[in-house]
Design a protein around this motif. Sequence first.
Motif, short mmCIF file in Angstrom:
data_model
loop_
_atom_site.label_atom_id
_atom_site.label_comp_id
_atom_site.label_asym_id
_atom_site.label_seq_id
_atom_site.Cartn_x
_atom_site.Cartn_y
_atom_site.Cartn_z
N GLU A 292 0.83 -1.21 0.00
CA GLU A 292 0.00 0.00 0.00
C GLU A 292 0.87 1.26 0.00
O GLU A 292 0.60 2.23 -0.72
N ALA A 293 1.93 1.24 0.78
CA ALA A 293 2.81 2.40 0.83
C ALA A 293 3.55 2.58 -0.49
O ALA A 293 3.76 3.71 -0.96
N LEU A 294 3.92 1.48 -1.12
CA LEU A 294 4.63 1.56 -2.40
C LEU A 294 3.72 2.09 -3.50
O LEU A 294 4.13 2.91 -4.33
N ILE A 295 2.46 1.62 -3.52
CA ILE A 295 1.53 2.09 -4.55
C ILE A 295 1.18 3.55 -4.33
O ILE A 295 1.07 4.33 -5.29
N GLY A 296 1.02 3.97 -3.09
CA GLY A 296 0.67 5.36 -2.81
C GLY A 296 1.84 6.32 -2.79
O GLY A 296 1.64 7.52 -2.58
N MET A 297 3.04 5.79 -3.01
CA MET A 297 4.21 6.66 -2.98
C MET A 297 4.23 7.57 -4.21
O MET A 297 3.93 7.13 -5.32
N GLU A 298 4.54 8.81 -4.01
CA GLU A 298 4.61 9.79 -5.10
C GLU A 298 6.06 10.21 -5.30
O GLU A 298 6.75 10.58 -4.34
N LEU A 299 6.51 10.13 -6.53
CA LEU A 299 7.88 10.49 -6.85
C LEU A 299 8.09 11.99 -6.71
O LEU A 299 7.13 12.76 -6.79
N PRO A 300 9.34 12.42 -6.50
CA PRO A 300 9.59 13.87 -6.36
C PRO A 300 9.16 14.67 -7.57
O PRO A 300 8.70 15.79 -7.45
N ASN A 301 9.31 14.12 -8.78
CA ASN A 301 8.93 14.82 -10.01
C ASN A 301 7.70 14.19 -10.65
O ASN A 301 7.62 14.04 -11.87
#
Length: 205
Positions: free
Chosen positions: A126-135
Amino acid sequence: MKYILILSIFVFSIASLNGQERAEKVIQFTGVVFGADSTSVVPGTHVYIPKSGRGTTTNPYGFFSLPVLEGDSVLFSAVGYKRAYFIVPEHDKESSLRVIIALQDDIQFLEEVEIRPYPTESMFKEALIGMELPNQKEYANIYQWLNSQVMTEAYLNLPASPNANHQYYMQLQRQSYINRYSPPQNQLLNPFAWANFINSLKRKN
């Protein structure tokens, strides 16, 4: 008997003095410390005599020098290498002793350790899917402009290139020559065809 006893004591005293002088003979102990491959020196190696509490370290070229006594046990230790011992032997010829010490690599394999910041695998997903890249915003803008519908509309609205304009006007010019010097393909505009059609109607009547 008295003289024999005195002579024996004198002989033992001389032997004891010779032994003490021999045991206290100082030797200049020098050498170079190499690694296990015998091609690279080991700078910063600790050269220590535990009995007397004296020691030194090797210079950047692996060289060391310190005074020792016959029978001293010299300890060599360095980070990443196994300890080595050297016992100073009897040395009658010279007052200095030169040696080459080769240290063996001390390799230790540690057990594998897994570090998980999340207690369960589902929470990690869940954390990996919801992670947002810096750009992430820049990538979203690129994906929006690369959409197939947007690209199709942009292609249809592109202005004609110079080559396309040249081909278009050349085609118009060829068509104008065909219309001027070739018979019309449409028979509705051919007067001879109309005349033949009217004559055929009159004959039928």
